[in-house]
Design a protein around this motif. Structure first.
Motif: not given
Length: 211
Positions: A72-76, A78-79, A84-86, A104-108
């Protein structure tokens, strides 16, 4: 790619759910593998496999969830990766997983949840190596925050580290030095005054950093 008619596809999902309810793990996994060939989304497929394994209390579910989150992250997306990680954190809370969430939180630019996860990190992980990883991560992402915000992050770190009553002050000094470096004059005065009440050694080091 295996193609299903609409009717067979619906039956396959029904049978998968039935096997899960009956706790027939091998049959459920077999049906999942048949269905997986029709999934165009690799991340969803890995997440579904994780859900299936988790239904059978299989610890390998975490590996599937982590693979899904990475995809998911590689495909941007992020949500979805965060969701999933939570979930993974509720199953197997680790410092590395928490760092991925912070990234991820930093990315968004979700500063509120970023701060909450920082607090969680300090409250949950006290291993020296984990704290070093967090310190390095904060330095690498600091450019996304104002100096005042950076000060708050590292100040929180100092306070939590002091609560551990560490005998090795190396890590305390790393966080403390950065907190002083990023602070406004008012923040410095308030921070040093707070340290005077918390810890004499940290107070002395903060004063020397401010000279």
């Amino acid at each position: 790619m295996t193609q299903f008619s609409s009717e067979k596809y619906n039956v396959a999902w029904f049978k998968l759910a039935e096997f899960v309810v009956r706790k027939e793990k091998e049959r459920a996994l077999y049906m999942y593998r048949l269905l997986a060939h029709s999934f165009p989304d690799e991340a969803f497929s890995a997440q579904l496999e994780g859900d299936l394994l988790q239904a059978f209390h299989d610890t390998k579910s975490v590996e599937c969830y982590m693979r899904a989150a990475d995809t998911y992250q590689k495909k941007d997306r992020f949500i979805e990766a965060i969701g999933v990680l939570e979930h993974v954190m509720t199953l197997n809370s680790t410092a590395d997983c928490c760092l991925k969430l912070l990234d991820l939180y930093n990315s968004i630019n979700n500063y509120h949840n970023f701060l909450q996860k920082i607090v969680y990190f300090f409250d949950t992980f006290s291993d020296y190596g984990d704290l070093q990883k967090l310190h390095d991560f904060l330095l690498s992402t600091a450019y996304t925050f104002s100096l005042e915000e950076q000060h708050l992050l590292f100040e929180r770190g100092v306070e939590r580290l002091l609560s551990y009553h560490l005998t090795d002050y190396n890590m305390v000094q790393k966080y403390l030095g950065r907190a002083i470096q990023c602070a406004t004059p008012d923040q410095k005065r308030s921070f040093i005054e707070k340290l005077s009440r918390l810890d004499s050694q940290a107070y002395a080091y903060a004063v020397s950093c401010n000279e």
